[in-house]
Design an enzyme around this catalytic site. Structure first.
Site, PDB file in Angstrom:
ATOM      1  N   ASN A 208       1.897  -2.081 -15.642  1.00 54.54           N
ATOM      2  CA  ASN A 208       0.593  -2.201 -14.989  1.00 54.54           C
ATOM      3  C   ASN A 208      -0.444  -1.432 -15.804  1.00 54.54           C
ATOM      4  OD1 ASN A 208       0.333   0.611 -13.913  1.00 54.54           O
ATOM      5  ND2 ASN A 208       2.218   0.008 -12.866  1.00 54.54           N
ATOM      6  N   ASP A 276       6.414  -1.781  -7.858  1.00 51.51           N
ATOM      7  CA  ASP A 276       7.118  -1.988  -6.589  1.00 51.51           C
ATOM      8  C   ASP A 276       8.415  -2.767  -6.780  1.00 51.51           C
ATOM      9  OD1 ASP A 276       5.319  -0.626  -4.965  1.00 51.51           O
ATOM     10  OD2 ASP A 276       3.963  -2.336  -4.905  1.00 51.51           O
ATOM     11  N   LYS A 286      18.253 -10.174 -25.620  1.00 56.67           N
ATOM     12  CA  LYS A 286      16.932 -10.801 -25.587  1.00 56.67           C
ATOM     13  C   LYS A 286      17.053 -12.224 -25.046  1.00 56.67           C
ATOM     14  CE  LYS A 286      13.088 -11.976 -28.514  1.00 56.67           C
ATOM     15  NZ  LYS A 286      12.771 -12.476 -29.834  1.00 56.67           N
ATOM     16  N   PRO A 303      12.933   1.818  -5.611  1.00 52.57           N
ATOM     17  CA  PRO A 303      12.883   2.893  -4.614  1.00 52.57           C
ATOM     18  C   PRO A 303      11.440   3.353  -4.443  1.00 52.57           C
ATOM     19  CG  PRO A 303      13.784   3.685  -6.709  1.00 52.57           C
ATOM     20  CD  PRO A 303      13.665   2.195  -6.819  1.00 52.57           C
ATOM     21  N   ASP A 304      11.064   3.637  -3.215  1.00 55.13           N
ATOM     22  CA  ASP A 304       9.728   4.197  -2.971  1.00 55.13           C
ATOM     23  C   ASP A 304       9.861   5.718  -3.041  1.00 55.13           C
ATOM     24  OD1 ASP A 304       7.355   5.244  -1.902  1.00 55.13           O
ATOM     25  OD2 ASP A 304       6.982   3.363  -0.834  1.00 55.13           O
ATOM     26  N   ILE A 305       9.450   6.277  -4.171  1.00 53.56           N
ATOM     27  CA  ILE A 305       9.695   7.703  -4.448  1.00 53.56           C
ATOM     28  C   ILE A 305       8.928   8.579  -3.464  1.00 53.56           C
ATOM     29  CG2 ILE A 305       9.643   9.480  -6.250  1.00 53.56           C
ATOM     30  CD1 ILE A 305       9.469   7.100  -8.281  1.00 53.56           C
ATOM     31  N   LYS A 341       4.500   6.059   4.943  1.00 55.77           N
ATOM     32  CA  LYS A 341       5.304   6.799   3.969  1.00 55.77           C
ATOM     33  C   LYS A 341       5.663   8.198   4.463  1.00 55.77           C
ATOM     34  CE  LYS A 341       3.769   4.162   0.048  1.00 55.77           C
ATOM     35  NZ  LYS A 341       4.172   3.932  -1.333  1.00 55.77           N
TER      36      LYS A 341
HETATM   37  N1  CTP Z   1       4.835   5.161  -4.930  1.00 53.91           N
HETATM   38  C1  CTP Z   1       6.073   5.667  -5.213  1.00 53.91           C
HETATM   39  N2  CTP Z   1       7.118   4.825  -5.443  1.00 53.91           N
HETATM   40  C2  CTP Z   1       6.952   3.491  -5.384  1.00 53.91           C
HETATM   41  C3  CTP Z   1       5.674   2.948  -5.100  1.00 53.91           C
HETATM   42  C4  CTP Z   1       4.632   3.819  -4.882  1.00 53.91           C
HETATM   43  O1  CTP Z   1       6.236   6.897  -5.270  1.00 53.91           O
HETATM   44  N3  CTP Z   1       7.970   2.690  -5.617  1.00 53.91           N
HETATM   45  C5  CTP Z   1       3.730   6.079  -4.635  1.00 53.91           C
HETATM   46  C6  CTP Z   1       2.614   6.097  -5.633  1.00 53.91           C
HETATM   47  O2  CTP Z   1       2.832   7.073  -6.621  1.00 53.91           O
HETATM   48  C7  CTP Z   1       1.415   6.448  -4.745  1.00 53.91           C
HETATM   49  C8  CTP Z   1       1.735   5.811  -3.435  1.00 53.91           C
HETATM   50  O3  CTP Z   1       3.156   5.641  -3.434  1.00 53.91           O
HETATM   51  O4  CTP Z   1       1.331   7.837  -4.517  1.00 53.91           O
HETATM   52  C9  CTP Z   1       1.038   4.509  -3.123  1.00 53.91           C
HETATM   53  O5  CTP Z   1       1.492   3.488  -3.908  1.00 53.91           O
HETATM   54  P1  CTP Z   1       1.045   1.964  -3.663  1.00 53.91           P
HETATM   55  O6  CTP Z   1       1.691   1.187  -4.752  1.00 53.91           O
HETATM   56  O7  CTP Z   1      -0.428   1.866  -3.533  1.00 53.91           O
HETATM   57  O8  CTP Z   1       1.667   1.675  -2.270  1.00 53.91           O
HETATM   58  P2  CTP Z   1       2.615   0.554  -1.793  1.00 53.91           P
HETATM   59  O9  CTP Z   1       3.609   1.182  -0.919  1.00 53.91           O
HETATM   60  O10 CTP Z   1       3.109  -0.214  -2.958  1.00 53.91           O
HETATM   61  O11 CTP Z   1       1.706  -0.346  -0.882  1.00 53.91           O
HETATM   62  P3  CTP Z   1       0.985  -1.745  -1.193  1.00 53.91           P
HETATM   63  O12 CTP Z   1       1.779  -2.437  -2.254  1.00 53.91           O
HETATM   64  O13 CTP Z   1       1.020  -2.391   0.129  1.00 53.91           O
HETATM   65  O14 CTP Z   1      -0.413  -1.395  -1.624  1.00 53.91           O
END
Ligand code: CTP
Length: 398
Positions: A208, A276, A286, A303-305, A341
């Site tokens: 990104n 995400d 490749k 994983p959502d850290i 979160k």
């Molecule tokens: N974050 C994280 N791990 C992930 C995704 C996000 O730690 N896998 C953290 C980012 O560092 C940030 C916060 O979560 O502090 C918000 O991330 P964002 O991508 O905006 O949130 P999402 O949960 O992906 O929500 P959406 O896609 O609905 O905007």
């Protein structure tokens, strides 16, 4: 910057020892007093004469040295310093420290004190990556020691990779940060930053546009207030700040592992733009063009850290700060995100292209906490970082 500070500099046996001569110079330029200690192996690389000439004082080498025992004693030597710096910190010195061994002057000094110590490791890449060294590193971190480097690069032995000692100016910045008398002195804060790269195959990835500028600015501002900062960064466009512990990662899963390894911490700031999704089964070869049609990529959720750390039952940092990049309904979306979160604060911003924020030098943020939404005027990312660091310092003090 370091006026009146006393540094005990232990020079271990490695080719990087020559850089420690430069470090002595730099420390003195900043007003610090340096007491040098040279290990036996260190004396194979730099001479006692050059060390003591530069430091302007005698160099200590032996554990049982009658003159210095009578004058000061080795225990006094390490206790009178504000900081112990080990540069180069060899694999052997790290092993001794992890074991609590005290069979020469350097290891005895390190064991006989609770003065904080900063290590600048330097060794062959294989030695650094060896499980034994990595184990020792973990042990020493748990014991509360700080590290600067090693850096990646080509090494005197002809190999390439992590193992090069940090440069004198980087060590100097780390020393200054460690001795800074700011409100965050003694606080350990982890910061995630930059984008993540999610591999498709060995040569392609999904990424990104995050530059990592805001995360780096936050890390710098926290460092300037005296915090010990662990900076976990994806492949960012901006350089990481000096004087912080840099942990480079690529993917979201690597970032999560690095965050877990960096805990415990007093606070965590999650500024990374974590992908995400990742490609469910990234190919280890490749992908080739084929007449059978286009490749189909399947995704799996990363994983959502931030969420994982926010919801930790034990060992959760006292303050967890997330970021929210939104393109519409910023306050509503970010407020809901904070709830979902479980973090304490969310720094929300509008990243719709018209704002020029993503990749730009300015930011306009809204701080969302228990107290509601607080809009900050548009300002430079450095200024946003300084304000946020001040808020964090106030919250951790209260
Ligand atoms: N974050 C994280 N791990 C992930 C995704 C996000 O730690 N896998 C953290 C980012 O560092 C940030 C916060 O979560 O502090 C918000 O991330 P964002 O991508 O905006 O949130 P999402 O949960 O992906 O929500 P959406 O896609 O609905 O905007």
């Amino acid at each position: 910057m370091l006026a009146g500070k006393h540094i005990l500099l232990i020079i271990g046996g490695g080719i990087a020892a020559y850089k420690s001569l430069e470090l002595i110079r730099r420390l003195q330029d900043q007003g610090a007093r340096v007491t040098p200690v040279l290990t036996r192996a260190g004396a194979e690389f730099v001479t006692p004469l050059s060390v003591s000439a530069l430091a302007g004082t005698a160099v200590h080498q032996e554990l049982f040295d009658l003159t210095s025992e009578a004058e000061m004693g080795h225990i006094q030597l390490s206790r009178s310093a504000d900081l112990l710096v080990v540069a180069p910190a060899t694999a052997d010195l790290m092993a001794k420290m992890a074991q609590g061994s005290a069979n020469d002057l350097a290891s005895t000094l390190l064991l006989a004190t609770d003065t904080p110590a900063l290590l600048a490791p330097a060794m062959n890449v294989r030695m650094w990556e060896h499980p034994a060294t990595q184990r020792n590193l973990e042990t020493l971190k748990k014991d509360g020691l700080s590290f600067i480097g090693p850096n990646d690069g080509s090494m005197a032995c002809g190999e390439f990779g992590p193992g090069r000692m940090a440069e004198p100016e980087e060590i100097l910045a780390a020393i200054a940060a460690r001795l800074a008398d700011g409100p965050l002195k003694g606080k350990r804060i982890l910061v995630t930053s930059g984008p993540t790269h999610e591999p498709i195959d060995p040569v392609r990835y999904i990424a990104n546009r995050s530059s990592g500028a805001q995360g780096a600015a936050v890390a710098r501002a926290l460092r300037d207030l005296g915090a010990e900062v662990v900076f976990i960064t994806g492949p960012a466009a901006v350089r990481p700040p000096e004087g912080v512990q840099v942990v480079p990662v690529e993917s979201a899963r690597e970032m999560e592992a690095a965050v877990q390894a960096a805990l415990p911490a007093d606070a965590g700031v999650f500024a990374a733009a974590v992908a995400d999704w990742r490609v469910a089964s990234a190919s280890d070869r490749k992908l080739k063009k084929s007449k059978d049609g286009l490749p189909v990529l399947e995704f799996a959720e990363n994983p959502d850290i931030l969420k994982t750390v926010s919801q930790m039952k034990a060992g959760r940092p006292g303050l967890v700060v997330g970021f929210a990049a939104e393109t519409n309904d910023v306050i509503e979306n970010a407020t809901a995100k904070r709830k979902r979160k479980g973090c304490d604060w969310i720094v929300a911003n509008d990243v719709s292209p018209a704002t020029g924020i993503m990749g730009g030098s300015e930011n306009a943020v809204i701080l969302i906490s228990d107290e509601g939404a607080e809009e900050w005027p548009r300002m430079g990312k450095d200024e946003v970082a300084r304000r946020l660091a001040d808020r964090i310092a106030a919250a951790l003090a209260g």
